[in-house]
Design a protein around this motif. Structure first.
Motif, PDB file in Angstrom:
ATOM      1  N   TRP A  38       0.833  -1.204   0.000  1.00  0.00           N
ATOM      2  CA  TRP A  38       0.000   0.000   0.000  1.00  0.00           C
ATOM      3  C   TRP A  38       0.868   1.253   0.000  1.00  0.00           C
ATOM      4  O   TRP A  38       0.541   2.246  -0.643  1.00  0.00           O
ATOM      5  CB  TRP A  38      -0.913   0.051   1.216  1.00  0.00           C
ATOM      6  CG  TRP A  38      -1.852  -1.095   1.378  1.00  0.00           C
ATOM      7  CD1 TRP A  38      -2.186  -2.040   0.446  1.00  0.00           C
ATOM      8  CD2 TRP A  38      -2.575  -1.426   2.552  1.00  0.00           C
ATOM      9  NE1 TRP A  38      -3.068  -2.935   0.982  1.00  0.00           N
ATOM     10  CE2 TRP A  38      -3.334  -2.592   2.268  1.00  0.00           C
ATOM     11  CE3 TRP A  38      -2.665  -0.873   3.827  1.00  0.00           C
ATOM     12  CZ2 TRP A  38      -4.164  -3.190   3.206  1.00  0.00           C
ATOM     13  CZ3 TRP A  38      -3.491  -1.472   4.757  1.00  0.00           C
ATOM     14  CH2 TRP A  38      -4.238  -2.619   4.447  1.00  0.00           C
ATOM     15  N   LEU A  42      -0.454   4.541  -4.531  1.00  0.00           N
ATOM     16  CA  LEU A  42      -1.910   4.583  -4.373  1.00  0.00           C
ATOM     17  C   LEU A  42      -2.561   3.533  -5.265  1.00  0.00           C
ATOM     18  O   LEU A  42      -3.553   2.924  -4.889  1.00  0.00           O
ATOM     19  CB  LEU A  42      -2.446   5.982  -4.699  1.00  0.00           C
ATOM     20  CG  LEU A  42      -3.957   6.178  -4.618  1.00  0.00           C
ATOM     21  CD1 LEU A  42      -4.513   5.821  -3.235  1.00  0.00           C
ATOM     22  CD2 LEU A  42      -4.338   7.604  -4.993  1.00  0.00           C
ATOM     23  N   PHE A  55      -8.452   2.515   3.572  1.00  0.00           N
ATOM     24  CA  PHE A  55      -8.394   3.874   3.035  1.00  0.00           C
ATOM     25  C   PHE A  55      -9.753   4.552   3.179  1.00  0.00           C
ATOM     26  O   PHE A  55      -9.832   5.729   3.560  1.00  0.00           O
ATOM     27  CB  PHE A  55      -7.928   3.829   1.576  1.00  0.00           C
ATOM     28  CG  PHE A  55      -7.545   5.163   0.999  1.00  0.00           C
ATOM     29  CD1 PHE A  55      -6.719   6.041   1.673  1.00  0.00           C
ATOM     30  CD2 PHE A  55      -7.991   5.529  -0.261  1.00  0.00           C
ATOM     31  CE1 PHE A  55      -6.344   7.265   1.126  1.00  0.00           C
ATOM     32  CE2 PHE A  55      -7.629   6.743  -0.828  1.00  0.00           C
ATOM     33  CZ  PHE A  55      -6.810   7.616  -0.134  1.00  0.00           C
ATOM     34  N   LYS A 139      -4.135  11.145  -4.397  1.00  0.00           N
ATOM     35  CA  LYS A 139      -2.712  10.782  -4.420  1.00  0.00           C
ATOM     36  C   LYS A 139      -1.844  11.830  -3.726  1.00  0.00           C
ATOM     37  O   LYS A 139      -0.944  11.490  -2.956  1.00  0.00           O
ATOM     38  CB  LYS A 139      -2.255  10.598  -5.863  1.00  0.00           C
ATOM     39  CG  LYS A 139      -0.813  10.163  -6.006  1.00  0.00           C
ATOM     40  CD  LYS A 139      -0.464   9.885  -7.454  1.00  0.00           C
ATOM     41  CE  LYS A 139       0.958   9.382  -7.592  1.00  0.00           C
ATOM     42  NZ  LYS A 139       1.258   8.982  -8.967  1.00  0.00           N
ATOM     43  N   TYR A 143      -3.827  10.466   0.407  1.00  0.00           N
ATOM     44  CA  TYR A 143      -2.986   9.267   0.465  1.00  0.00           C
ATOM     45  C   TYR A 143      -1.759   9.488   1.351  1.00  0.00           C
ATOM     46  O   TYR A 143      -1.433   8.639   2.194  1.00  0.00           O
ATOM     47  CB  TYR A 143      -2.575   8.862  -0.946  1.00  0.00           C
ATOM     48  CG  TYR A 143      -1.599   7.719  -1.033  1.00  0.00           C
ATOM     49  CD1 TYR A 143      -1.931   6.440  -0.593  1.00  0.00           C
ATOM     50  CD2 TYR A 143      -0.333   7.911  -1.578  1.00  0.00           C
ATOM     51  CE1 TYR A 143      -1.026   5.388  -0.688  1.00  0.00           C
ATOM     52  CE2 TYR A 143       0.571   6.866  -1.683  1.00  0.00           C
ATOM     53  CZ  TYR A 143       0.225   5.609  -1.235  1.00  0.00           C
ATOM     54  OH  TYR A 143       1.115   4.579  -1.337  1.00  0.00           O
TER      55      TYR A 143
END
Length: 181
Positions: A38, A42, A55, A139, A143
């Protein structure tokens, strides 16, 4: 005799419990830990159902879960073959995420340019530009925060502890116990 013993061992133990001669789990050599995967991108996170679940959990706390839900809906939409189903899904995506009355509205540029008329002639990539915007938002924003979050770090620690926990017995002792019964 040895082949028969190995065969019996693999039948009695699930693959995740079979260990190499050094006592380490053989499955650990084949697949990286999920948190390491992970953390690498992403894209990798979104390919793993458990990663998506974690997430989403994080995004829900940040009040931005709609971003990943929109991204997932677009991925599903792109795989749709049937024209009627495509129209239904396009309308659902529009009404849920893009219309001014959307229940889980995503914040994308050019959103106003996409109106209901385009929904009459859907095509698999009709949401691609908007999906890319949301992907980049996740992202470069969510993230990176997810990777620093308690939720991610706790899951990572749990994985590391599970990997480091010493086996009570070596593979040889375990095999000996199985075959001497």
């Amino acid at each position: 005799m040895f082949n028969r013993a190995v065969s019996r061992l693999s039948r009695k133990r699930p693959p995740s419990d079979i260990h190499d001669s050094d006592g380490s789990s053989s499955s650990s050599h084949q697949t990286p830990k999920s948190t390491a995967k992970w953390a690498s991108s992403l894209e990798n996170l979104l390919e793993d159902p458990e990663g998506v679940k974690r997430f989403r959990e994080f995004l829900k706390k940040e009040f931005s879960e709609e971003n990943v839900l929109f991204w997932l809906a677009c991925e599903d939409f792109k795989k749709t073959q049937d024209k009627k189903q495509m129209q239904e899904k396009a309308k659902e995506i529009y009404m849920t995420f893009l219309s001014s009355k959307a229940s889980s509205q995503v914040n994308v540029e050019g959103q106003s340019r996409l109106n209901e008329k385009i929904l009459e002639e859907p095509h698999p990539l009709m949401f691609q530009k908007l999906q890319d915007q949301i992907f980049n938002l996740m992202k470069y924003d969510s993230y990176s925060r997810f990777l620093k979050s308690d939720l991610f770090l706790k899951h990572k620690r749990t994985e590391e502890e599970d990997e480091e926990s010493p086996d009570a017995q070596t593979a040889a002792k375990r095999a000996s116990r199985i075959y001497n019964t």
